[in-house]
Design an enzyme around this catalytic site. Structure first.
Site, PDB file in Angstrom:
ATOM      1  N   LYS A  96      25.774  18.881  69.765  1.00 39.72           N
ATOM      2  CA  LYS A  96      25.543  17.449  70.012  1.00 39.72           C
ATOM      3  C   LYS A  96      26.867  16.695  69.890  1.00 39.72           C
ATOM      4  CE  LYS A  96      22.620  13.619  68.319  1.00 39.72           C
ATOM      5  NZ  LYS A  96      21.642  13.233  67.281  1.00 39.72           N
TER       6      LYS A  96
ATOM      7  N   SER B 255      17.409  11.395  68.970  1.00 45.42           N
ATOM      8  CA  SER B 255      18.601  11.222  69.759  1.00 45.42           C
ATOM      9  C   SER B 255      19.261  12.516  70.228  1.00 45.42           C
ATOM     10  CB  SER B 255      19.602  10.406  68.948  1.00 45.42           C
ATOM     11  OG  SER B 255      19.962  11.098  67.778  1.00 45.42           O
TER      12      SER B 255
ATOM     13  N   SER C 275      15.716  12.831  64.694  1.00 51.96           N
ATOM     14  CA  SER C 275      16.431  13.179  65.929  1.00 51.96           C
ATOM     15  C   SER C 275      16.614  14.653  66.236  1.00 51.96           C
ATOM     16  CB  SER C 275      17.806  12.520  65.930  1.00 51.96           C
ATOM     17  OG  SER C 275      17.675  11.172  66.298  1.00 51.96           O
TER      18      SER C 275
END
Ligand code: GLN
Length: 476
Positions: free
Chosen positions: A79, A154, A178
């Site tokens: 990420k 996210s 997330s």
């Protein structure tokens, strides 16, 4: 994509036995990314040189007959909130559009030291603020199961990359859900470890007392392997815990018979979609069938979790994001006449709407005269929530809930309504606030064939038990 090479062990063993090469597996992933990712949008930056160099290193080790480390040759995605030395790291924000970190995040460094091949950096909501990936400053991510729907957020890019066979596993971050929520929307496994279990060094801070790094994988066993690799004390993060790291891969094989699982009515109330409820209830029955005892538990402060979370997270974010001022790194506004104008214009141009909303909410919550009413009160609620779990875990070994009240929603469906978006985090923020670990695993599909997630929560530093329950369910 070779369907025999979808898990960590299968890739590593194939590279070890020289049935194939890490190099060709990495190349195959890059061609898959080239074919698929224009539609999906999971990656923001690829680092092919770094990946192929590492793949080559693993192939040479195998050729020399050396034993490969546990992730030898395994393609992973990171990420874009985790710093990678020499590789652009944006946090999904324009303010870091040109940022190239001079060092690696500890979790990334540990994965690479264990042989992993880092393919690239995945798309996410700006500074990890969001539940749908629509807050990325670059582009939304589409759910590989249904391109009209969000992948969750996210860590939407990290979940989509695994779900669409563009990585074997990935790292995400979880501040309010997330990792677990996008895992549930995309039909993969997502594990949030205990706060402090995994070093946050090199993770771009959103809310420091809530931020966690963890894996997204296809199997529970892979989640165990990644956690074993990245967990443990790191002198670079004073909040990382000096608690022994068990061999999770061995732990998951232990029987679940006799374990007590809690079910809390607060997680099955208003707003829970019927199909999700049915799937989760069926999963609880299956676990009963495996010999687990199901016990009702009460978590009475659950309904205060969302307001407490959105005060604490925004307060910490307003403080953490003060550093983006155009002075040392990132975007800097041009054509300005004074220092204060430079700060203002840099931040106005660099941050997106949701990030600005949170900075304003957080600054307000911390301001003189309001601090006691908002921030301090929220901290007290946080303590009550943690006590709820402590009380419940006196009677049960794990708690089973839905991960999210619904399956993946459509792109645009909630983007004009921040409150509706915030409410979707109702089952996930509690674990972040209490600092306990949680895992989401697939537990069926809706009629529209959208994945549904089962969440299993555990005691502090007891990832082993939730992994064990998750593995038993998955095998079943
Ligand atoms: N959806 C939550 C938020 O917007 C959680 C985000 C996260 O866990 N990083 O804050």
């Amino acid at each position: 994509m070779d369907k025999n090479l979808l898990t960590i062990d299968s890739v590593r063993n194939a590279v070890q036995s020289r049935d194939t090469t890490a190099f060709s597996i990495a190349e195959a992933h890059y061609s898959r990314i080239q074919q698929e990712d224009e539609q999906i949008g999971a990656y923001l930056t690829l680092c092919k040189d770094r990946a192929l160099e590492q793949a080559d290193r693993m192939d040479r080790m195998a050729a020399e007959g050396k034993v490969l480390p546990p992730l030898g040759g395994v393609p992973v995605a990171i990420k874009d909130v985790m710093s990678t030395r020499g590789v652009r790291t944006t946090a999904g924000s324009k303010i870091l559009d040109n940022y190239i970190p001079p060092y690696d995040c500890t979790a990334v460094a540990r994965l690479e030291a264990a042989g992993a091949v880092v393919l690239g950096k995945t798309n996410c909501d700006e500074f990890a603020m969001g539940s749908s990936n629509e807050n990325s400053a670059y582009r939304p991510v589409r759910n590989p199961r249904d391109l009209t729907r969000v992948p969750g957020g996210s860590s939407g890019g990290s979940a989509a990359a695994v779900a669409a066979d563009m990585a074997v596993c990935s790292l995400g971050s979880d501040t309010g859900g997330s990792i677990r929520q996008p895992a549930s929307f995309c039909g993969v496994v997502g594990l949030m470890p205990t706060y402090g279990r995994v070093s946050r060094y090199g993770l771009i801070a959103f809310a420091s007392s809530l931020d966690h790094i963890g894996p997204l994988t296809r199997t529970v066993r892979d989640a165990a392997t990644v956690l074993r690799t990245i967990a443990g004390r790191d002198p670079m993060d004073s909040t990382s815990a000096d608690v022994p790291v068990p061999d999770y891969v061995a732990e998951i094989e232990k029987p679940v018979r006799g374990l007590k699982l809690g079910v809390a009515k607060e997680y099955f109330g208003e707003g829970l979609n019927d199909e999700v409820r049915q799937a989760v209830e069926l999963a609880v029955d299956r676990l009963k069938g495996l010999g687990c005892e199901v016990v009702p538990v009460s978590l009475p402060h659950t309904s205060y979790a969302i307001p407490a979370y959105y005060l604490i997270a925004t307060a910490e974010a307003s403080s953490n994001l003060a550093r983006y001022d155009g002075v040392r790194y990132g975007h800097r506004a041009g054509g300005v006449k004074s220092l204060s104008e430079m700060y203002r214009r840099t931040r106005d141009e660099g941050f997106g709407a949701e990030v600005k909303r949170r900075i304003m909410l957080g600054t307000y919550a911390l301001s003189a005269g309001y601090y006691d009413a908002y921030y301090l009160k929220a901290q007290k609620v946080r303590t009550l929530l943690a006590q709820d779990f402590e009380d419940a875990f006196r009677n049960v070994d794990a708690i089973v809930t839905p991960t999210s009240p619904t399956a993946a929603f459509r792109l645009g469906e909630k983007s004009d309504d921040p409150l509706a978006m915030y409410l979707a985090d109702i089952y996930t923020v509690t674990a972040d606030l209490a600092g306990i670990p949680g895992i989401s695993i697939p537990c069926g599909e809706t009629k529209e064939r959208l994945p549904i997630g089962l969440q299993i929560l555990g005691r502090h530093f007891d990832e082993a038990t939730i992994l064990r329950v998750a593995h038993a369910y998955e095998q079943e």
